[in-house]
Write an enzyme that holds these catalytic residues in place. Sequence first.
Site, PDB file in Angstrom:
ATOM      1  N   TRP A  70       0.802  -1.096  -0.124  1.00  0.00           N
ATOM      2  CA  TRP A  70      -0.061  -0.144   0.082  1.00  0.00           C
ATOM      3  C   TRP A  70       0.898   1.204   0.034  1.00  0.00           C
ATOM      4  CZ3 TRP A  70       2.068   1.932   4.277  1.00  0.00           C
ATOM      5  CH2 TRP A  70       2.361   1.216   5.262  1.00  0.00           C
ATOM      6  N   LYS A 124      -3.563  -8.553  -7.202  1.00  0.00           N
ATOM      7  CA  LYS A 124      -4.088  -8.131  -6.363  1.00  0.00           C
ATOM      8  C   LYS A 124      -3.556  -7.107  -5.330  1.00  0.00           C
ATOM      9  CE  LYS A 124      -3.924  -9.300  -1.742  1.00  0.00           C
ATOM     10  NZ  LYS A 124      -4.383  -7.964  -1.153  1.00  0.00           N
ATOM     11  N   SER A 181       6.111  -7.318   2.964  1.00  0.00           N
ATOM     12  CA  SER A 181       6.893  -7.581   3.915  1.00  0.00           C
ATOM     13  C   SER A 181       7.589  -8.985   3.754  1.00  0.00           C
ATOM     14  CB  SER A 181       5.847  -7.785   5.271  1.00  0.00           C
ATOM     15  OG  SER A 181       5.243  -8.737   5.171  1.00  0.00           O
ATOM     16  N   TYR A 190       3.846 -21.184  -0.500  1.00  0.00           N
ATOM     17  CA  TYR A 190       2.566 -21.609  -1.402  1.00  0.00           C
ATOM     18  C   TYR A 190       2.899 -22.282  -2.648  1.00  0.00           C
ATOM     19  CZ  TYR A 190       0.173 -17.710   1.292  1.00  0.00           C
ATOM     20  OH  TYR A 190      -0.431 -17.103   2.359  1.00  0.00           O
ATOM     21  N   GLU A 200      10.268  -8.795  -3.444  1.00  0.00           N
ATOM     22  CA  GLU A 200      10.846  -7.630  -3.004  1.00  0.00           C
ATOM     23  C   GLU A 200      10.028  -7.077  -1.669  1.00  0.00           C
ATOM     24  OE1 GLU A 200      13.105  -6.340  -4.646  1.00  0.00           O
ATOM     25  OE2 GLU A 200      12.821  -7.073  -6.526  1.00  0.00           O
ATOM     26  N   CYS A 201      11.038  -7.449  -0.334  1.00  0.00           N
ATOM     27  CA  CYS A 201      10.598  -7.270   0.657  1.00  0.00           C
ATOM     28  C   CYS A 201      11.222  -6.058   1.741  1.00  0.00           C
ATOM     29  CB  CYS A 201      10.834  -8.333   1.529  1.00  0.00           C
ATOM     30  SG  CYS A 201      10.103  -9.969   0.569  1.00  0.00           S
ATOM     31  N   CYS A 208      10.218   0.969   1.788  1.00  0.00           N
ATOM     32  CA  CYS A 208      10.970  -0.193   2.020  1.00  0.00           C
ATOM     33  C   CYS A 208      12.782   0.200   1.928  1.00  0.00           C
ATOM     34  CB  CYS A 208      10.826  -1.132   0.874  1.00  0.00           C
ATOM     35  SG  CYS A 208      10.999  -0.434  -0.969  1.00  0.00           S
ATOM     36  N   LYS A 253       1.700   0.045  16.154  1.00  0.00           N
ATOM     37  CA  LYS A 253       2.910  -0.712  15.937  1.00  0.00           C
ATOM     38  C   LYS A 253       4.197   0.519  16.150  1.00  0.00           C
ATOM     39  CE  LYS A 253       5.215  -3.505  12.667  1.00  0.00           C
ATOM     40  NZ  LYS A 253       5.354  -3.866  11.062  1.00  0.00           N
ATOM     41  N   GLU A 272      12.217  -3.697  11.135  1.00  0.00           N
ATOM     42  CA  GLU A 272      11.514  -2.720  10.346  1.00  0.00           C
ATOM     43  C   GLU A 272      10.334  -1.777  11.062  1.00  0.00           C
ATOM     44  OE1 GLU A 272       9.498  -3.795   6.530  1.00  0.00           O
ATOM     45  OE2 GLU A 272      10.959  -2.250   5.562  1.00  0.00           O
TER      46      GLU A 272
HETATM   47  P1  NAP Z   1       2.302  -7.045   3.454  1.00  0.00           P
HETATM   48  O1  NAP Z   1       1.370  -7.056   4.708  1.00  0.00           O
HETATM   49  O2  NAP Z   1       3.507  -8.024   3.377  1.00  0.00           O
HETATM   50  O3  NAP Z   1       1.378  -7.092   2.194  1.00  0.00           O
HETATM   51  C1  NAP Z   1       1.758  -7.210   0.945  1.00  0.00           C
HETATM   52  C2  NAP Z   1       0.577  -7.925   0.255  1.00  0.00           C
HETATM   53  O4  NAP Z   1       0.625  -9.142   0.523  1.00  0.00           O
HETATM   54  C3  NAP Z   1      -0.657  -7.037   0.381  1.00  0.00           C
HETATM   55  O5  NAP Z   1      -1.378  -7.268  -0.949  1.00  0.00           O
HETATM   56  C4  NAP Z   1      -1.385  -8.069   1.164  1.00  0.00           C
HETATM   57  O6  NAP Z   1      -2.751  -8.314   1.365  1.00  0.00           O
HETATM   58  C5  NAP Z   1      -0.811  -9.540   0.747  1.00  0.00           C
HETATM   59  N1  NAP Z   1      -0.853 -10.589   1.732  1.00  0.00           N
HETATM   60  C6  NAP Z   1      -0.956 -10.276   3.213  1.00  0.00           C
HETATM   61  N2  NAP Z   1      -1.098 -11.630   3.565  1.00  0.00           N
HETATM   62  C7  NAP Z   1      -0.737 -12.371   2.996  1.00  0.00           C
HETATM   63  C8  NAP Z   1      -1.141 -13.801   2.817  1.00  0.00           C
HETATM   64  N3  NAP Z   1      -1.041 -14.380   4.241  1.00  0.00           N
HETATM   65  N4  NAP Z   1      -0.981 -14.546   1.758  1.00  0.00           N
HETATM   66  C9  NAP Z   1      -1.079 -14.047   0.865  1.00  0.00           C
HETATM   67  N5  NAP Z   1      -0.845 -12.473   0.640  1.00  0.00           N
HETATM   68  C10 NAP Z   1      -0.878 -11.923   1.754  1.00  0.00           C
HETATM   69  O7  NAP Z   1       2.963  -5.948   3.125  1.00  0.00           O
HETATM   70  P2  NAP Z   1       2.569  -4.313   3.361  1.00  0.00           P
HETATM   71  O8  NAP Z   1       2.205  -3.960   4.884  1.00  0.00           O
HETATM   72  O9  NAP Z   1       1.343  -3.863   2.186  1.00  0.00           O
HETATM   73  O10 NAP Z   1       3.526  -3.258   2.787  1.00  0.00           O
HETATM   74  C11 NAP Z   1       4.743  -2.973   3.596  1.00  0.00           C
HETATM   75  C12 NAP Z   1       5.980  -4.120   3.394  1.00  0.00           C
HETATM   76  O11 NAP Z   1       6.283  -3.756   2.103  1.00  0.00           O
HETATM   77  C13 NAP Z   1       7.073  -3.548   4.036  1.00  0.00           C
HETATM   78  O12 NAP Z   1       7.822  -4.731   4.766  1.00  0.00           O
HETATM   79  C14 NAP Z   1       8.130  -2.876   2.941  1.00  0.00           C
HETATM   80  O13 NAP Z   1       9.508  -2.705   3.245  1.00  0.00           O
HETATM   81  C15 NAP Z   1       7.751  -3.719   2.045  1.00  0.00           C
HETATM   82  N6  NAP Z   1       7.979  -2.983   0.650  1.00  0.00           N
HETATM   83  C16 NAP Z   1       9.036  -3.407  -0.155  1.00  0.00           C
HETATM   84  C17 NAP Z   1       9.363  -2.833  -1.347  1.00  0.00           C
HETATM   85  C18 NAP Z   1      10.638  -3.255  -2.271  1.00  0.00           C
HETATM   86  O14 NAP Z   1      10.714  -2.993  -3.381  1.00  0.00           O
HETATM   87  N7  NAP Z   1      11.586  -4.191  -1.839  1.00  0.00           N
HETATM   88  C19 NAP Z   1       8.727  -1.620  -1.886  1.00  0.00           C
HETATM   89  C20 NAP Z   1       7.433  -1.372  -0.996  1.00  0.00           C
HETATM   90  C21 NAP Z   1       7.278  -2.079   0.088  1.00  0.00           C
HETATM   91  P3  NAP Z   1      -3.696  -7.346   2.512  1.00  0.00           P
HETATM   92  O15 NAP Z   1      -3.775  -5.906   1.866  1.00  0.00           O
HETATM   93  O16 NAP Z   1      -4.855  -7.744   2.377  1.00  0.00           O
HETATM   94  O17 NAP Z   1      -2.910  -7.506   3.668  1.00  0.00           O
HETATM   95 MG    MG Z   2      -1.103  -5.912   5.101  1.00  0.00          MG
END
Ligand code: NAP
Ligand code: MG
Length: 500
Positions: free
Chosen positions: A168, A192, A246, A256, A268-269, A303, A353, A402
């Site tokens: 997001w 998604k 994340s 999966y 990309e985490c 990130c 958090k 993080e």
């Molecule tokens: P997140 O909670 O890991 O969610 C990312 C995506 O995965 C969302 O679409 C989320 O859906 C989905 N998801 C959540 N739980 C899941 C599950 N059990 N199975 C399958 N998909 C699932 O991350 P976020 O909170 O949206 O974003 C923050 C994170 O993104 C941070 O750790 C940041 O560092 C990382 N990030 C990395 C980069 C990069 O390029 N390395 C860039 C931007 C952000 P929901 O929305 O429904 O939870």
């Molecule tokens: Mg989320």
Amino acid sequence: MNFKLESTAIQTAVAGLKFRTQAFINGTFADAVSGKTFVTENPATGRPIARIAEGDAADVDCAVKAARAAFESGSWSRRKPAERKQTLLRFAELVEANAGELALLDCLEAGKPIADCVNIDLPDTVACLRWHAEAGDKLYDRVSPTGPENLALILREPVGVVGCVVPWNFPAQMVAWKLGPALAAGNSVVLKPAEQTSLSALCMAGLAAEAGLPAGVFNVVPGFGPTAGQAIGRHPGVDMVAFTGSTEVGRLFLRYAAESNLKRIILECGGKSPQVVLADPPDLDLVAQNVVNSAFWNMGENCSCGSRLIVHQSVKDDLLDRITKLAGTWTVGDPLDPATRVGSMIEKPHLEKVLGYIAAGKADGAKLALGGRQILETAGGYFVEVTIFDEVTNAMKIAREEIFGPVLSVIPFATEAEAVAIANDTNYGLAASLYTRDLNTAHRVARAIRAGTVSVNCYSEGDLTTPFGGFKESGFAGRDKSIWAHEQYTELKTIWMQLA
Ligand code: NAP
Ligand code: MG
């Protein structure tokens, strides 16, 4: 819709917004199969914006079937790259024409400052789509150096159906980072968006169709991670997943894939990126500007946020003084106000958090140098002050995990070797910055730091020509942006021929 960055014009534009709230599958906007919806909320006010179709496994299945049928029909996958380029350039043009609206959608749903959405996110989104569109018809395959009796062609073919699961924090831009190279390479996509930010992705789906992308080539299934996200990860008809989010959720996608069809997984985490200021930095005001930008841009919900300032003890006090003064000028406030530099946290649990980390910093003995409190509660949103901790050690929780909020940890060091050791003492390895006047030091330290991007005397993620991704637990198996992004959306095929 485009508008001037000025309050009245912005309010008028918001009042005129229309939302796409249904899933986009096989070229059509439709309700979820279950008929369920969920509320998307404005994190700056705590008020609902709209109800969105809540897709789950059934919708993902429809989208994957549509994507597969489109892929096999060749309507996109077997078109000439030059023709795909024309469609993708039209798509980029439509995104640009609607950049104002998309910027507002990201601002409203993610709580990001409107000035950043207008000046950074949307221009980058358009540029990214254009760059990959243009690259698609300039890549050559290879002939291997075999003997005269054979001809061996080494071809790149699209992988097939690509699932994209995105976060997001940069909603429109993350769609472009995945979609640009995946579509240019000829794949079909099921995306998604994060549950908090579906609106810009759904708007972009409509624009892609308007640009002439054939039905089924780009599908958007809004919904929750454990249902819709997991269904993409486990679907036997998905050939690859490109995920940004994340590390914790990234790990699940590897599971999966292992438990289903061994689909390719690109992750990309997260990060805990160091900013290393050596004993001979360039102009300290310039360093301060970059440090503050790196730590607090996008509310630290980034990130590659430079959340650890590892600074030589001889310059620490002077630099801390400058960054504290400068960070104090970063106005926290209404994301729709063009003067706002720092908007709200994405949602209430995330605010809690971040506040929990601030409490942990205090409890662990770090010294609060700026901020540290929740503010603007009466607005109904989730705002936190720009926060700086001094006298942090790398063992403290705030230096290890993080935070994904506007919290900077300042860690002093005495020798270059110590600085490198602290920089690398993390499970992450996404980005790093270093500051020095000495060219040899710059090269030595840049090579010693284990991170996907190291910037010297600035904070930067590079541009579209440079690959972006992480070492260690910041990433897995691929890179976004640049020509390397194209490769990851292709399979390598050898065609071996016996010549007479
Ligand atoms: P997140 O909670 O890991 O969610 C990312 C995506 O995965 C969302 O679409 C989320 O859906 C989905 N998801 C959540 N739980 C899941 C599950 N059990 N199975 C399958 N998909 C699932 O991350 P976020 O909170 O949206 O974003 C923050 C994170 O993104 C941070 O750790 C940041 O560092 C990382 N990030 C990395 C980069 C990069 O390029 N390395 C860039 C931007 C952000 P929901 O929305 O429904 O939870
Ligand atoms: Mg989320």
